[in-house]
Design a protein around this motif. Structure first.
Motif: not given
Length: 281
Positions: A70, A74, A121-122, A124, A249-251, A253
């Motif tokens: 991941d 990214r 907050k992430v 992107p 998973q979003e982290y 980024w």
């Protein structure tokens, strides 16, 4: 241990410990992990239990946790945008024209970088915008340097890639460890260097003098390259801790963004050091 990279400093999941030790509900309540599902397994037949235990363990994509893949993907996206923006600025902007926009773009890019780094907050979209703007900055800056010192940009790119590879090998082989003492000392040195650069910028704006043009300019340039390179060790370490701790998973980024900001800094320092060394040409 706290990361000195702003992209990681607000996330405790990038530290030694555990993010995924128990589920979100238990984490918020401060309770021990629940054992829901035990009754369900008791009602299963031996054949069903054997089939369940024979299944391979769930990986990051199945559990929604961040993986190294991941981060790589990214990072590739942000670097692709950065390089495309830099190339377009170099090719499409007449020589010298981009320098007039350099300072405003750098200020806006720095603002976006702080927003993406300090936000809980992430974001992107903000990270993509940062890569786009900083790509334009690097494109204009590289064009200006290349017009004065022929071949300096390819040398700076190779130097940046070489430093990145060397730090990655040093980290993977544990030649350099991101210990608490190492992190604190590097953080203090980085803050001191940042203040030094700001003071030097202020002096140069009013007097025209700069330490970079002094006989010891090469030494300050070498310090900048060394600091930026060592900060990569912290980036690698906190990405590893984030994966081990089961960060969402979003982290990925945010992990990728931390790497991009450090590499941008390293490239600028490398460009400046080479310009100082070739100043007499």
């Amino acid at each position: 241990m706290q990361s000195s990279n702003p992209a990681f400093r607000n996330d405790k999941a990038f530290t030694q410990g555990g993010y995924a030790t128990f589920d979100d509900t238990d984490r918020r309540r401060g309770q021990a992990p629940t054992r829901g599902g035990s009754q369900q397994t008791q009602d299963m037949t031996p054949e069903q239990l054997q089939e369940m235990y024979s299944q391979p363990s769930a990986g990051g994509p199945q559990t929604g946790r961040m993986t190294y893949d991941d981060v790589v993907v990214r990072t590739g996206v942000l670097f692709g945008i950065l390089v495309a923006s830099a190339t377009a600025t170099w090719v499409l902007t007449p020589p010298g024209l981009g320098l007039g926009l350099l300072l405003p773009l750098m200020l806006v890019g720095a603002g976006l970088g702080m927003w993406a780094s300090l936000s809980k907050k992430v974001r992107p979209g903000v990270m993509v915008a940062y890569s786009l703007l900083m790509g334009a900055v690097l494109g204009a800056l590289s064009q200006a340097f290349e017009s004065v010192w022929d071949g300096i940009v390819p040398a700076a790119i190779m130097g940046t890639l070489g430093a990145f590879a060397a730090m990655l090998v040093a980290y993977k082989t544990r030649l350099i460890r991101a210990t608490e003492k190492f992190t604190k000392r590097l953080l203090i040195a980085g803050m001191g260097y940042f203040v030094f650069v700001l003071v030097n910028l202020g002096i140069s704006l009013f007097t025209g003098a700069s330490v970079w043009t002094s006989p010891f300019g090469w030494l300050f340039g070498l310090i900048g390259v060394s600091l930026a390179s060592l900060f990569l060790i912290l980036d690698f370490d906190y990405i590893e801790q984030g994966v081990k701790n089961g960060l969402p998973q979003e982290y990925a980024w945010r992990a990728a963004f931390g790497l991009v900001t450090t590499v941008v800094w390293l490239y600028i320092e490398m460009l400046r050091l080479l310009a100082i060394l070739r100043g007499g040409e």
